[in-house]
Design a protein around this motif. Structure first.
Motif, mmCIF file in Angstrom:
data_model
loop_
_atom_site.group_PDB
_atom_site.id
_atom_site.type_symbol
_atom_site.label_atom_id
_atom_site.label_comp_id
_atom_site.label_asym_id
_atom_site.label_seq_id
_atom_site.Cartn_x
_atom_site.Cartn_y
_atom_site.Cartn_z
ATOM 1 N N GLU A 123 12.411 0.352 -3.254
ATOM 2 C CA GLU A 123 13.163 -0.272 -2.169
ATOM 3 C C GLU A 123 12.833 -1.770 -2.092
ATOM 4 O O GLU A 123 13.714 -2.616 -1.927
ATOM 5 N N GLY A 181 0.831 -1.191 0.000
ATOM 6 C CA GLY A 181 0.000 0.000 0.000
ATOM 7 C C GLY A 181 0.869 1.245 0.000
ATOM 8 O O GLY A 181 2.095 1.169 0.051
ATOM 9 N N GLN A 182 0.226 2.369 -0.033
ATOM 10 C CA GLN A 182 0.968 3.626 -0.090
ATOM 11 C C GLN A 182 1.688 3.925 1.222
ATOM 12 O O GLN A 182 2.571 4.782 1.264
ATOM 13 N N GLU A 183 1.319 3.248 2.298
ATOM 14 C CA GLU A 183 2.022 3.442 3.571
ATOM 15 C C GLU A 183 2.927 2.251 3.913
ATOM 16 O O GLU A 183 3.350 2.079 5.054
ATOM 17 N N ASP A 184 3.215 1.447 2.900
ATOM 18 C CA ASP A 184 4.149 0.336 3.098
ATOM 19 C C ASP A 184 5.519 0.741 2.523
ATOM 20 O O ASP A 184 5.745 1.903 2.220
ATOM 21 N N LEU A 185 6.409 -0.203 2.388
ATOM 22 C CA LEU A 185 7.727 0.103 1.815
ATOM 23 C C LEU A 185 7.577 0.699 0.422
ATOM 24 O O LEU A 185 6.719 0.277 -0.348
ATOM 25 N N PRO A 186 8.423 1.654 0.049
ATOM 26 C CA PRO A 186 8.395 2.150 -1.325
ATOM 27 C C PRO A 186 8.734 1.035 -2.316
ATOM 28 O O PRO A 186 9.553 0.162 -2.035
#
Lengths: 225, 225
Positions: free
Chosen positions: A108, A100-105
């Protein structure tokens, strides 16, 4: 890393057909049934992809359940994806990780995972979907298409924005959020690669029948049955 | 994986002296101060190792803060370890990951991390410490030595069991849980490699002074000052 996992061949680029019925686990919705029980029935009913989600679980619990689901999905020839946790995805030799958008980029995750792991990205907007494709996402999930108790933090995406997302990208899109047999045809009409479901399958009294009904709808809509 | 991280040289085997003052972050105890602010002050005061812990954070938040702490610790020549999350540890190029008994199994973490990442294991008992050493742990943490609000799920280990643990293994042991300037000498007398602290530093009105006091006690106890 991918080499260490002993994967025989890469799933990339991803065959969109493998995403056609994408079931996400949810312990709270499962009526006391284990993930193994629910996923086994969903696979029997025709699920083609399973995502393991266990937001508040310990890493050990994710690892334990992940290993079991990896075995079940392998036997069924289904995709297996772990939500958020790249380390768990790699440890259990999942086919992919969903971020999701709040997980790892994404970049990366790709750097750590090597070239073979599938990376799915939640596109909350068309713009995020286009950006994720440019960064190398293998497929997209969506924010909730319809209102749902599972992810109620934002206004539903709706079918119009979903259609715009599908048209804006070349990678497959799995629509998710409030999808069930009653609205599946409308969702499929947008051109999505697959239907993502949680409660419609996981919370069903008969999980296998619920998955089979959706799988049948997809077949019919595509003129396969 | 370790090769990809660009690490110049391995920290294994670990110099026990690098663990002498091991500070674990805790946002809830930090009086509204950011991890960066607290860790910077702790390093100025003499912390030699920092562990990032953020149990309920999103992966993105762990990644963001982890990158900042990696930079601070690198500049200070201090160790940097991430609690539980191997993927975050690898993504931010931490020196190590710390695994509890409900986190990823050690062997799985080692397989994924490659040969260079430090792996610390929480030994809740002497037996677990011996087992972790046999499996290749680089250092041990403990369950709480004294009663503490941070980890109150179990009876404290106490100094006698800590001493038995230290004697039972060759790898360095960091004692943690309820340790402060008032009981640090007793803890050091067991032969531990380091003092692990949370509230004694993170919750202090003057973080730098609190770390400096503990660092001074360690120096004095070892006849270095």
């Amino acid at each position: 890393m991918a080499g260490e996992s002993g994967r025989a061949s890469s799933l990339r680029p991803l065959d969109p057909n493998r995403l056609r019925l994408y079931v996400v686990t949810d312990r709270a919705l499962a009526r006391g049934r284990s993930e193994v029980e629910v996923v086994r029935a969903a696979l029997e009913g025709g699920a083609t992809a399973i995502q393991l989600r266990g937001k508040d679980w310990s890493s050990r619990e994710l690892y334990r359940v992940g290993r079991e689901l990896r075995q079940l999905t392998r036997e069924a020839g289904a995709l297996f994806v772990v939500n958020d946790r790249l380390d768990i995805a790699l440890a259990v030799e999942a086919d992919g990780v969903h971020l999701g958008q709040e997980d790892l980029p994404l970049a990366e995750a790709r750097r750590l995972a090597g070239p073979h792991l599938l990376i799915g990205i939640t596109a909350e907007t068309v713009e995020q979907g286009v950006a994720a494709q440019e960064e190398g996402a293998d497929y997209l999930g969506t924010r909730a298409i319809f209102a749902t108790p599972t992810k109620a933090y934002r206004e539903p995406m709706g079918l119009d924005e979903l259609a715009r997302l599908v048209q804006a990208v070349q990678i497959p899109v799995v629509a998710i959020g409030g999808i069930h047999a009653g609205n599946a045809r409308q969702v499929l009409a947008t051109g999505v690669a697959g239907l993502g479901v949680v409660s419609a399958v996981v919370a069903a009294e008969d999980v296998r029948a619920a998955a089979a009904e959706l799988a049948g709808l997809i077949q019919a809509e595509r003129g396969e049955a």
